[in-house]
Design an enzyme around this catalytic site. Structure first.
Site, short mmCIF file in Angstrom:
data_model
loop_
_atom_site.label_atom_id
_atom_site.label_comp_id
_atom_site.label_asym_id
_atom_site.label_seq_id
_atom_site.Cartn_x
_atom_site.Cartn_y
_atom_site.Cartn_z
N ALA A 190 -1.38 -0.95 -2.20
CA ALA A 190 -0.53 -0.34 -3.23
C ALA A 190 0.73 -1.16 -3.59
O ALA A 190 1.60 -0.65 -4.28
CB ALA A 190 -0.13 1.09 -2.87
N ALA A 191 0.78 -2.40 -3.16
CA ALA A 191 1.93 -3.24 -3.56
C ALA A 191 1.91 -3.44 -5.08
O ALA A 191 2.94 -3.34 -5.76
CB ALA A 191 1.88 -4.58 -2.85
N GLY A 192 0.71 -3.71 -5.62
CA GLY A 192 0.57 -3.88 -7.07
C GLY A 192 0.91 -2.59 -7.81
O GLY A 192 1.53 -2.60 -8.88
N ASP A 193 0.52 -1.46 -7.23
CA ASP A 193 0.81 -0.16 -7.87
C ASP A 193 2.32 0.10 -7.86
O ASP A 193 2.87 0.61 -8.85
CB ASP A 193 0.09 0.97 -7.12
O1 RIB Z 1 -4.29 -0.04 -5.23
C1 RIB Z 1 -4.50 0.59 -4.01
C2 RIB Z 1 -5.43 1.76 -4.19
O2 RIB Z 1 -6.69 1.29 -4.60
C3 RIB Z 1 -5.70 2.58 -2.96
O3 RIB Z 1 -4.76 3.61 -2.75
C4 RIB Z 1 -7.12 3.06 -3.16
O4 RIB Z 1 -7.20 4.44 -3.37
C5 RIB Z 1 -7.65 2.28 -4.36
O5 RIB Z 1 -7.70 3.05 -5.48
#
Ligand code: RIB
Length: 300
Positions: A243-246
Protein backbone atom coordinates in the site's frame (compact mmCIF):
# COMPACT_ATOMS: atom_id res chain seq x y z
CA UNK A 1 -10.90 22.68 -0.90
CA UNK A 2 -12.06 20.28 -3.63
CA UNK A 3 -13.68 16.94 -2.79
CA UNK A 4 -11.99 13.59 -3.50
CA UNK A 5 -14.16 10.81 -4.95
CA UNK A 6 -12.42 7.43 -4.84
CA UNK A 7 -13.85 4.62 -6.96
CA UNK A 8 -12.42 1.13 -6.57
CA UNK A 9 -11.89 -2.13 -4.72
CA UNK A 10 -12.11 -3.29 -1.13
CA UNK A 11 -10.25 -6.47 -0.15
CA UNK A 12 -9.60 -8.23 3.08
CA UNK A 13 -5.84 -8.86 3.02
CA UNK A 14 -4.72 -12.22 4.42
CA UNK A 15 -1.07 -11.58 5.14
CA UNK A 16 1.82 -13.89 6.03
CA UNK A 17 5.57 -13.36 6.12
CA UNK A 18 7.94 -15.90 4.58
CA UNK A 19 11.69 -16.19 4.09
CA UNK A 20 11.10 -16.83 0.37
CA UNK A 21 8.18 -17.55 -1.96
CA UNK A 22 7.41 -21.31 -2.13
CA UNK A 23 8.27 -23.05 -5.42
CA UNK A 24 5.72 -25.22 -7.28
CA UNK A 25 4.81 -28.30 -5.22
CA UNK A 26 6.70 -27.00 -2.18
CA UNK A 27 5.29 -26.33 1.30
CA UNK A 28 7.08 -23.76 3.47
CA UNK A 29 6.41 -22.41 6.95
CA UNK A 30 5.42 -18.75 7.12
CA UNK A 31 4.84 -16.63 10.21
CA UNK A 32 2.97 -13.68 11.70
CA UNK A 33 -0.38 -14.28 9.95
CA UNK A 34 -2.80 -11.35 10.22
CA UNK A 35 -5.86 -9.99 8.43
CA UNK A 36 -5.88 -6.34 7.44
CA UNK A 37 -8.25 -4.02 5.56
CA UNK A 38 -6.94 -3.52 2.03
CA UNK A 39 -7.91 -3.18 -1.63
CA UNK A 40 -6.31 -0.47 -3.74
CA UNK A 41 -9.47 1.64 -3.83
CA UNK A 42 -10.21 1.44 -0.12
CA UNK A 43 -6.53 1.99 0.74
CA UNK A 44 -6.41 5.18 -1.34
CA UNK A 45 -9.66 6.47 0.17
CA UNK A 46 -8.43 5.64 3.67
CA UNK A 47 -5.14 7.45 3.01
CA UNK A 48 -6.86 10.51 1.53
CA UNK A 49 -9.20 10.83 4.53
CA UNK A 50 -6.52 10.20 7.16
CA UNK A 51 -4.30 12.79 5.53
CA UNK A 52 -7.02 15.45 5.64
CA UNK A 53 -9.04 15.13 2.40
CA UNK A 54 -12.84 15.38 2.22
CA UNK A 55 -13.21 11.85 0.88
CA UNK A 56 -16.08 9.83 -0.63
CA UNK A 57 -15.85 6.17 -1.63
CA UNK A 58 -17.73 3.95 -4.08
CA UNK A 59 -17.24 0.18 -4.36
CA UNK A 60 -18.92 -3.17 -3.69
CA UNK A 61 -18.59 -5.72 -0.88
CA UNK A 62 -20.18 -9.13 -0.35
CA UNK A 63 -22.78 -9.87 2.32
CA UNK A 64 -20.18 -11.38 4.65
CA UNK A 65 -18.26 -10.40 7.76
CA UNK A 66 -15.25 -9.11 5.77
CA UNK A 67 -17.48 -6.66 3.89
CA UNK A 68 -18.86 -5.02 7.02
CA UNK A 69 -15.46 -4.91 8.67
CA UNK A 70 -13.91 -3.16 5.61
CA UNK A 71 -16.63 -0.51 5.37
CA UNK A 72 -16.46 0.10 9.15
CA UNK A 73 -12.73 0.73 8.89
CA UNK A 74 -13.29 3.38 6.19
CA UNK A 75 -16.04 4.95 8.28
CA UNK A 76 -13.72 5.21 11.31
CA UNK A 77 -11.28 7.21 9.12
CA UNK A 78 -14.19 9.58 8.21
CA UNK A 79 -14.56 8.37 4.63
CA UNK A 80 -18.15 8.89 3.39
CA UNK A 81 -19.18 5.30 2.52
CA UNK A 82 -22.69 5.99 1.22
CA UNK A 83 -21.45 4.88 -2.24
CA UNK A 84 -20.69 1.32 -1.03
CA UNK A 85 -23.13 -1.35 -2.25
CA UNK A 86 -23.54 -4.75 -0.58
CA UNK A 87 -23.95 -7.57 -3.15
CA UNK A 88 -26.02 -10.60 -2.13
CA UNK A 89 -24.54 -14.11 -2.42
CA UNK A 90 -21.10 -12.77 -3.36
CA UNK A 91 -17.88 -12.84 -1.40
CA UNK A 92 -15.98 -9.69 -0.50
CA UNK A 93 -12.69 -9.26 -2.38
CA UNK A 94 -9.77 -11.21 -0.90
CA UNK A 95 -6.04 -10.62 -1.33
CA UNK A 96 -3.53 -13.23 -0.22
CA UNK A 97 -0.38 -11.22 0.52
CA UNK A 98 3.01 -12.91 0.96
CA UNK A 99 5.65 -10.61 2.42
CA UNK A 100 9.25 -11.60 1.88
CA UNK A 101 12.22 -9.30 2.70
CA UNK A 102 9.84 -6.33 3.03
CA UNK A 103 8.42 -6.84 -0.49
CA UNK A 104 5.03 -8.29 -1.27
CA UNK A 105 3.39 -10.63 -3.79
CA UNK A 106 -0.38 -10.53 -4.03
CA UNK A 107 -2.99 -13.01 -5.27
CA UNK A 108 -6.52 -11.62 -5.72
CA UNK A 109 -10.06 -12.99 -5.73
CA UNK A 110 -12.06 -9.96 -6.97
CA UNK A 111 -15.41 -11.19 -5.56
CA UNK A 112 -17.82 -8.23 -5.25
CA UNK A 113 -15.27 -5.82 -6.77
CA UNK A 114 -16.25 -7.34 -10.12
CA UNK A 115 -19.83 -6.13 -9.61
CA UNK A 116 -19.19 -2.35 -9.63
CA UNK A 117 -21.25 -0.82 -12.46
CA UNK A 118 -21.29 2.49 -14.33
CA UNK A 119 -24.66 3.12 -12.68
CA UNK A 120 -23.10 2.75 -9.19
CA UNK A 121 -20.39 5.20 -10.15
CA UNK A 122 -22.71 7.75 -11.78
CA UNK A 123 -24.97 7.77 -8.71
CA UNK A 124 -21.88 8.28 -6.61
CA UNK A 125 -20.64 11.23 -8.66
CA UNK A 126 -24.01 12.92 -8.98
CA UNK A 127 -23.09 15.64 -6.46
CA UNK A 128 -19.50 16.10 -7.65
CA UNK A 129 -18.61 19.56 -8.97
CA UNK A 130 -16.21 20.98 -11.54
CA UNK A 131 -12.63 20.63 -10.33
CA UNK A 132 -13.41 17.84 -7.81
CA UNK A 133 -11.07 14.85 -8.08
CA UNK A 134 -11.92 11.32 -9.20
CA UNK A 135 -9.26 8.82 -8.10
CA UNK A 136 -9.54 5.30 -9.58
CA UNK A 137 -7.50 2.10 -9.97
CA UNK A 138 -8.02 -1.10 -11.99
CA UNK A 139 -9.34 -3.71 -9.53
CA UNK A 140 -12.91 -3.11 -10.79
CA UNK A 141 -14.22 -3.84 -14.33
CA UNK A 142 -12.55 -1.89 -17.15
CA UNK A 143 -15.95 -1.15 -18.82
CA UNK A 144 -17.06 0.55 -15.60
CA UNK A 145 -13.95 2.71 -15.57
CA UNK A 146 -14.49 3.66 -19.20
CA UNK A 147 -18.12 4.70 -18.59
CA UNK A 148 -17.38 6.64 -15.45
CA UNK A 149 -14.38 8.48 -16.92
CA UNK A 150 -16.65 9.76 -19.72
CA UNK A 151 -19.19 10.90 -17.13
CA UNK A 152 -16.55 12.54 -14.91
CA UNK A 153 -15.08 14.41 -17.88
CA UNK A 154 -18.50 15.78 -18.78
CA UNK A 155 -18.77 17.05 -15.20
CA UNK A 156 -15.38 18.78 -15.46
CA UNK A 157 -13.77 16.61 -12.78
CA UNK A 158 -10.01 15.96 -12.65
CA UNK A 159 -9.31 12.28 -13.22
CA UNK A 160 -6.36 10.62 -11.47
CA UNK A 161 -5.83 7.01 -12.54
CA UNK A 162 -3.58 4.44 -10.88
CA UNK A 163 -3.54 1.67 -13.56
CA UNK A 164 -2.98 -1.16 -11.09
CA UNK A 165 -3.00 -4.06 -11.66
CA UNK A 166 -1.87 -3.13 -15.18
CA UNK A 167 -3.10 -4.75 -18.39
CA UNK A 168 -2.59 -3.46 -21.92
CA UNK A 169 -6.31 -2.73 -22.43
CA UNK A 170 -6.00 0.12 -19.88
CA UNK A 171 -3.93 2.20 -22.35
CA UNK A 172 -7.04 3.68 -23.90
CA UNK A 173 -8.26 4.82 -20.48
CA UNK A 174 -4.99 6.68 -19.88
CA UNK A 175 -5.98 9.10 -22.66
CA UNK A 176 -9.15 10.05 -20.74
CA UNK A 177 -7.30 11.12 -17.57
CA UNK A 178 -5.51 14.21 -16.31
CA UNK A 179 -2.87 12.27 -14.39
CA UNK A 180 -1.76 8.62 -14.68
CA UNK A 181 0.16 7.05 -11.78
CA UNK A 182 1.76 3.66 -12.58
CA UNK A 183 4.71 2.01 -10.84
CA UNK A 184 7.68 0.77 -12.92
CA UNK A 185 6.17 -2.65 -13.62
CA UNK A 186 2.83 -1.15 -14.64
CA UNK A 187 4.59 1.40 -16.84
CA UNK A 188 6.40 -1.39 -18.68
CA UNK A 189 3.15 -3.30 -19.27
CA UNK A 190 1.37 -0.17 -20.55
CA UNK A 191 4.17 1.30 -22.66
CA UNK A 192 6.05 -1.88 -23.68
CA UNK A 193 9.24 -0.06 -22.64
CA UNK A 194 11.59 -0.95 -19.77
CA UNK A 195 13.40 2.39 -19.65
CA UNK A 196 11.48 4.71 -17.28
CA UNK A 197 11.99 7.94 -19.23
CA UNK A 198 11.19 6.44 -22.63
CA UNK A 199 8.19 4.53 -21.21
CA UNK A 200 6.82 7.65 -19.52
CA UNK A 201 7.20 9.64 -22.74
CA UNK A 202 5.23 6.96 -24.64
CA UNK A 203 2.48 6.86 -22.00
CA UNK A 204 2.18 10.64 -21.88
CA UNK A 205 1.51 10.62 -25.63
CA UNK A 206 -2.03 9.51 -24.73
CA UNK A 207 -2.50 13.05 -23.41
CA UNK A 208 -2.13 12.92 -19.62
CA UNK A 209 0.56 13.97 -17.15
CA UNK A 210 2.38 10.92 -15.77
CA UNK A 211 3.98 10.16 -12.40
CA UNK A 212 5.88 6.87 -12.17
CA UNK A 213 6.50 5.70 -8.61
CA UNK A 214 9.95 4.12 -8.26
CA UNK A 215 9.88 2.51 -4.79
CA UNK A 216 12.87 3.56 -2.68
CA UNK A 217 14.09 5.76 -5.55
CA UNK A 218 11.16 8.20 -5.31
CA UNK A 219 9.27 9.06 -8.49
CA UNK A 220 9.53 10.54 -11.98
CA UNK A 221 7.06 13.23 -13.07
CA UNK A 222 6.43 14.13 -16.70
CA UNK A 223 3.85 16.86 -17.39
CA UNK A 224 2.21 16.26 -20.79
CA UNK A 225 4.32 18.07 -23.40
CA UNK A 226 6.79 19.27 -20.73
CA UNK A 227 10.12 18.34 -19.12
CA UNK A 228 10.53 15.23 -16.94
CA UNK A 229 11.84 15.51 -13.40
CA UNK A 230 12.95 13.01 -10.70
CA UNK A 231 11.95 13.44 -7.06
CA UNK A 232 14.01 11.46 -4.50
CA UNK A 233 12.29 10.03 -1.44
CA UNK A 234 13.35 9.96 2.22
CA UNK A 235 15.45 6.96 3.31
CA UNK A 236 13.63 4.82 5.88
CA UNK A 237 13.80 1.35 7.43
CA UNK A 238 11.54 -0.78 5.21
CA UNK A 239 9.21 -3.18 7.05
CA UNK A 240 6.45 -3.79 4.46
CA UNK A 241 5.85 -2.00 1.14
CA UNK A 242 2.16 -3.04 0.87
CA UNK A 243 0.00 0.00 0.00
CA UNK A 244 2.93 2.42 -0.36
CA UNK A 245 1.68 3.28 -3.87
CA UNK A 246 -1.87 3.66 -2.53
CA UNK A 247 -0.67 6.00 0.22
CA UNK A 248 1.18 8.02 -2.44
CA UNK A 249 -1.98 8.35 -4.58
CA UNK A 250 -4.21 9.27 -1.62
CA UNK A 251 -1.72 11.79 -0.25
CA UNK A 252 -1.11 13.42 -3.63
CA UNK A 253 -4.87 13.83 -4.14
CA UNK A 254 -5.20 15.57 -0.80
CA UNK A 255 -2.61 18.26 -1.54
CA UNK A 256 -3.94 18.75 -5.10
CA UNK A 257 -7.49 19.08 -3.70
CA UNK A 258 -6.14 21.70 -1.30
CA UNK A 259 -4.84 23.66 -4.28
CA UNK A 260 -1.10 22.96 -3.75
CA UNK A 261 1.36 23.00 -6.68
CA UNK A 262 2.34 19.64 -8.16
CA UNK A 263 5.94 19.88 -6.81
CA UNK A 264 4.77 20.37 -3.23
CA UNK A 265 2.05 17.71 -3.64
CA UNK A 266 4.57 15.13 -4.90
CA UNK A 267 6.95 15.82 -1.98
CA UNK A 268 4.12 15.42 0.52
CA UNK A 269 3.00 12.16 -1.14
CA UNK A 270 6.55 10.77 -1.04
CA UNK A 271 6.85 11.58 2.68
CA UNK A 272 3.53 9.85 3.44
CA UNK A 273 4.43 6.78 1.33
CA UNK A 274 7.87 6.54 3.00
CA UNK A 275 6.25 6.57 6.43
CA UNK A 276 3.83 3.83 5.33
CA UNK A 277 6.60 1.35 4.49
CA UNK A 278 7.93 1.56 8.07
CA UNK A 279 4.79 -0.24 9.31
CA UNK A 280 3.08 -3.57 8.58
CA UNK A 281 -0.04 -3.95 6.46
CA UNK A 282 -2.11 -1.83 4.08
CA UNK A 283 -4.50 0.61 5.79
CA UNK A 284 -2.81 -0.09 9.13
CA UNK A 285 0.39 1.51 7.76
CA UNK A 286 -1.06 4.84 6.53
CA UNK A 287 0.21 7.87 8.54
CA UNK A 288 -2.07 10.67 9.75
CA UNK A 289 -1.72 14.27 8.55
CA UNK A 290 0.28 15.38 11.60
CA UNK A 291 2.85 12.59 11.06
CA UNK A 292 3.20 13.42 7.35
CA UNK A 293 3.59 17.15 8.06
CA UNK A 294 6.09 16.60 10.89
CA UNK A 295 8.11 14.26 8.69
CA UNK A 296 9.11 17.28 6.61
CA UNK A 297 11.45 18.28 9.45
CA UNK A 298 12.67 14.73 10.21
CA UNK A 299 13.44 13.94 6.56
CA UNK A 300 15.32 17.21 5.88
O1 RIB B 1 -1.94 -2.03 -3.21
C1 RIB B 1 -2.01 -2.93 -2.15
C2 RIB B 1 -3.32 -3.68 -2.20
O2 RIB B 1 -3.35 -4.47 -3.36
C3 RIB B 1 -3.55 -4.64 -1.06
O3 RIB B 1 -4.16 -4.05 0.06
C4 RIB B 1 -4.37 -5.74 -1.70
O4 RIB B 1 -5.69 -5.78 -1.23
C5 RIB B 1 -4.32 -5.47 -3.21
O5 RIB B 1 -5.49 -4.94 -3.66
Amino acid sequence: MKKIFVLGSLNMDLVMACARIPAEGETLSGSGFFTNPGGKGANQAYAAARLGGKTFFCGCVGDDVFGSSLTENLKRAFVDISGVRVCKNTNTGIAVVLVSNGNNRILLDAGANGEVTVQDAENFLRNAETGDLLLAQAEIPTETLHGVFLYARRKGMKILFNPAPAKTELKELCGMCDLVLPNETELEILSGERDVERGTELLSEYGADVIVTLGGKGCYFLPHGGEGRYFPCPKVQVVDTTAAGDTFCGALSVRLAEGAEMTESVRFALRAASLSVTKKGAQSSVPCRKEADEAEMIFK
